[in-house]
Design a protein around this motif. Structure first.
Motif, PDB file in Angstrom:
ATOM      1  N   GLN A 258      -0.505  -5.447  16.613  1.00  0.00           N
ATOM      2  CA  GLN A 258      -1.421  -6.538  16.280  1.00  0.00           C
ATOM      3  C   GLN A 258      -1.685  -6.585  14.776  1.00  0.00           C
ATOM      4  N   ALA A 259      -1.868  -5.412  14.155  1.00  0.00           N
ATOM      5  CA  ALA A 259      -2.125  -5.360  12.714  1.00  0.00           C
ATOM      6  C   ALA A 259      -0.934  -5.887  11.923  1.00  0.00           C
ATOM      7  N   ALA A 260       0.266  -5.528  12.349  1.00  0.00           N
ATOM      8  CA  ALA A 260       1.463  -6.010  11.665  1.00  0.00           C
ATOM      9  C   ALA A 260       1.602  -7.518  11.815  1.00  0.00           C
ATOM     10  N   TYR A 261       1.276  -8.009  12.998  1.00  0.00           N
ATOM     11  CA  TYR A 261       1.338  -9.460  13.224  1.00  0.00           C
ATOM     12  C   TYR A 261       0.342 -10.178  12.319  1.00  0.00           C
ATOM     13  N   GLN A 262      -0.886  -9.675  12.247  1.00  0.00           N
ATOM     14  CA  GLN A 262      -1.910 -10.303  11.411  1.00  0.00           C
ATOM     15  C   GLN A 262      -1.502 -10.310   9.945  1.00  0.00           C
TER      16      GLN A 262
END
Length: 285
Positions: free
Chosen positions: A124-128
């Motif tokens: 999720q952090a990488a996507y954000q």
């Protein structure tokens, strides 16, 4: 690697005795299951599986029985030859064995690092980070006519201004592979076409035809048919891509850490002729 597909008489006997002893062993074999014995040396199903995995994809087209027998024949022949080899290995063979061992162990290490579990929070952090500020991107649907000279391109522009049909002119005059489809290039976004071509397309309004545009392929007359905005991808759309990227980053960091801790000395091509790696005579020393 050549594989012979003849079934040795001895192999038929071994197969009958090995697989015929119990239905349980036959129904649930494992990597330690012995499929042949050559002068006391066991060949296991695991050996066969490992060899099968290393074969080119076209071997998968063979019937399973043919492939099984061929691989087992190969391993039996290799075992016989190995057992009856006399003398010392050549320097080339010793080095190939060292390289093979190095590569196999390195592959195991790579698989260990790359298979580490990724948490939903990491993904999720990488996507954000990658997509939180992303804007919808414009894509273009265009057609072109590719010709060799600017003069020809200018003549085509004049014909189009007089009402000629673009697709017909493309089929009759274009030297590009899209000629048969009336010059249609389908949908594309930034980074797909060469820069000068894309700049010309993005400056047009739907329905407009460009003046001649030169690229390394020749001269283009371009018609923009439609534009559209692409949606920012959802996490599900790009999850696999993000996971691959995170695993690659983890591997790169692992190698960098190992490199920083290691004592590495290496020659530069200023100290040794780089063409020496093609000198097979060095392996004869």
């Amino acid at each position: 690697m050549a594989i012979r597909h003849t079934l040795f008489p001895a192999l038929a006997l071994i197969a009958a005795t090995t697989f015929g002893q119990s239905a349980t062993a036959q129904d649930s074999p494992d990597s330690a299951t012995v499929v042949a014995t050559v002068n006391g040396t066991d060949i296991t199903l695991g050996h066969m599986v490992a060899l099968r995995a290393s074969l080119p994809a076209q071997y998968g087209q063979l019937p399973a029985e043919t492939l099984f027998n061929g691989i087992l024949d190969q391993l039996i022949q290799q075992t016989l030859l190995m057992q009856n080899f006399e003398g010392d290995l050549s320097r080339r063979s010793e080095l190939l064995l060292e390289n093979e061992r190095r590569a196999i162990i390195a592959s195991e290490a790579i698989e260990t690092v790359m298979s580490d579990e990724l948490s939903d929070a990491e993904i999720q952090a990488a996507y954000q980070e990658q997509y939180s500020s992303a804007e919808p991107e414009t894509e273009y649907k265009a057609a072109h006519i590719l010709v060799e000279t600017e003069e020809t391109a200018l003549d085509l522009v004049a014909q189009l201004e007089d009402g000629a049909d673009f697709a017909t002119l493309a089929r009759e005059n274009s030297t590009g592979p899209s000629a048969s489809s009336g010059g249609d290039l389908g949908w594309f976004g930034p980074g797909v076409m060469v820069e000068s071509f894309f700049e010309a397309v993005s400056a047009l309004e739907p329905g407009d035809v460009s003046q001649p545009v030169q690229t390394q392929f020749g001269w283009h007359v371009i018609k923009l048919n439609e534009t559209r905005l692409t949606d920012v991808p959802t996490l599900d759309d790009v999850r696999a891509e993000i996971e691959d990227s995170l695993r690659q980053a983890a591997f790169d960091a692992h190698v960098e850490a190992l490199t920083e801790k290691a004592q590495i000395e290496r020659m530069s091509t200023g100290e040794i002729d780089p063409e020496s790696i093609g000198n097979l005579e060095l392996l004869e020393n």
